[in-house]
Write a protein that holds these residues in place. Structure first.
Motif, mmCIF file in Angstrom:
data_model
loop_
_atom_site.group_PDB
_atom_site.id
_atom_site.type_symbol
_atom_site.label_atom_id
_atom_site.label_comp_id
_atom_site.label_asym_id
_atom_site.label_seq_id
_atom_site.Cartn_x
_atom_site.Cartn_y
_atom_site.Cartn_z
ATOM 1 N N PRO A 24 0.849 -1.201 0.000
ATOM 2 C CA PRO A 24 0.000 0.000 0.000
ATOM 3 C C PRO A 24 0.880 1.245 0.000
ATOM 4 C CG PRO A 24 0.068 -0.990 2.188
ATOM 5 C CD PRO A 24 0.812 -1.924 1.288
ATOM 6 N N GLU B 183 -3.240 5.831 4.090
ATOM 7 C CA GLU B 183 -2.791 4.673 3.324
ATOM 8 C C GLU B 183 -3.696 4.543 2.104
ATOM 9 O OE1 GLU B 183 -3.250 0.023 4.214
ATOM 10 O OE2 GLU B 183 -1.668 0.962 5.409
ATOM 11 N N MET C 66 -4.733 2.232 -1.253
ATOM 12 C CA MET C 66 -4.655 0.946 -1.938
ATOM 13 C C MET C 66 -4.514 1.221 -3.428
ATOM 14 S SD MET C 66 -4.735 -1.163 0.526
ATOM 15 C CE MET C 66 -5.060 -2.739 -0.230
#
Length: 265
Positions: free
Chosen positions: A135, A142, A144
């Motif tokens: 990630p 964070e 994805m």
């Protein structure tokens, strides 16, 4: 059975492929992985075959230009990049193409990725080894960034590349990943990392990853893939780069030595 230790041309970046071949031969590496990027030699089968013959080093793998850094190499169509990488691999005698999973914004490509990889492996008889990623992180969030996921272990790929710098960045358990992948683990990128937000590609042994344990596991299970050193040497001078690449090779050779009770043949 002896596991080959190759050198990625990316380990010499920003120097060119010719320098990578010469360095690998001088230091005693067994083979080369070619990272396709703006260096025209990395895109040309004839030039790569000539370097391979000159230095006595086979090209065992082609890394497709599926990185952010190479997003415009061979156009912008992701399947076009994969197909040209397969063609190049076949022309130079490489058995493996390494590629990254699709970025999240490549939705159409991602939707057909698993089936497209399987179809191409069937049609061309070549290994397409999808690499583990991580990630994207900042101090506060964070993201994805990859589809179907950055972790290939639970994805239905027949072949996977395990990168030990990426496991550091992701906070993954590299040894557990290797064990869970079993025969699906086709290729290893040997590097290290300290677990920062950056993909560090340190010399093995200079980070927190179980590099030796992963290599010992491969040696003791009669693994038939290739280990490729993919470390960053950009910050050092020429002398330091050679020291780092020699140290990486020595680390791999030592950890891959058969142990008592090993199942290796």
């Amino acid at each position: 059975m002896t596991i080959r230790v190759g050198l990625s041309t990316a380990s010499l970046y920003p120097d060119n492929a010719a320098t990578a071949f010469a360095t690998a031969a001088r230091l005693g590496y067994d083979a080369i992985e070619v990272m396709v990027w703006t260096d025209p030699v990395t895109q040309e089968a004839g030039a790569l075959r000539a370097l391979s013959e000159l230095h006595g080093l086979p090209v065992v793998s082609i890394h497709a230009p599926t990185l952010l850094l190479t997003q415009r190499v061979w156009g912008t169509d992701p399947w076009g990049k994969v197909d040209r990488s397969i063609e190049l691999a076949l022309e130079v005698g490489a058995s493996t193409v390494v590629l990254h999973p699709p970025f999240r914004w490549q939705r159409e490509y991602a939707a057909g990725f698993v089936d497209g990889i399987a179809l191409r492996e069937h049609d061309h008889g070549i290994t397409l080894a999808v690499e583990n990623m991580y990630p994207w992180r900042t101090a506060r969030r964070e993201v994805m960034a990859y589809l179907p996921h950055w972790d290939p272990v639970d994805q239905p790929y027949d072949n996977v590349t395990l990168d030990l710098s990426h496991t550091a960045t992701a906070g993954s358990d590299a040894l557990e990943m290797a064990q869970r992948l079993g025969s699906r683990l086709a290729h290893l990128h040997l590097a290290d990392g300290l677990g920062s937000f950056l993909d560090e590609h340190l010399v093995p042994g200079r980070g927190t990853q179980p590099c030796a344990e992963v290599l010992e596991h491969l040696a003791d299970t009669a693994w038939t893939g290739d280990v490729v050193v993919e470390v960053s040497t950009r910050k050092g001078d020429r002398e330091q780069r050679e020291v780092d690449l020699a140290a990486s090779l020595a680390f791999a050779r030592l950890a891959l030595m058969p142990t008592r009770g090993s199942s290796r043949i």
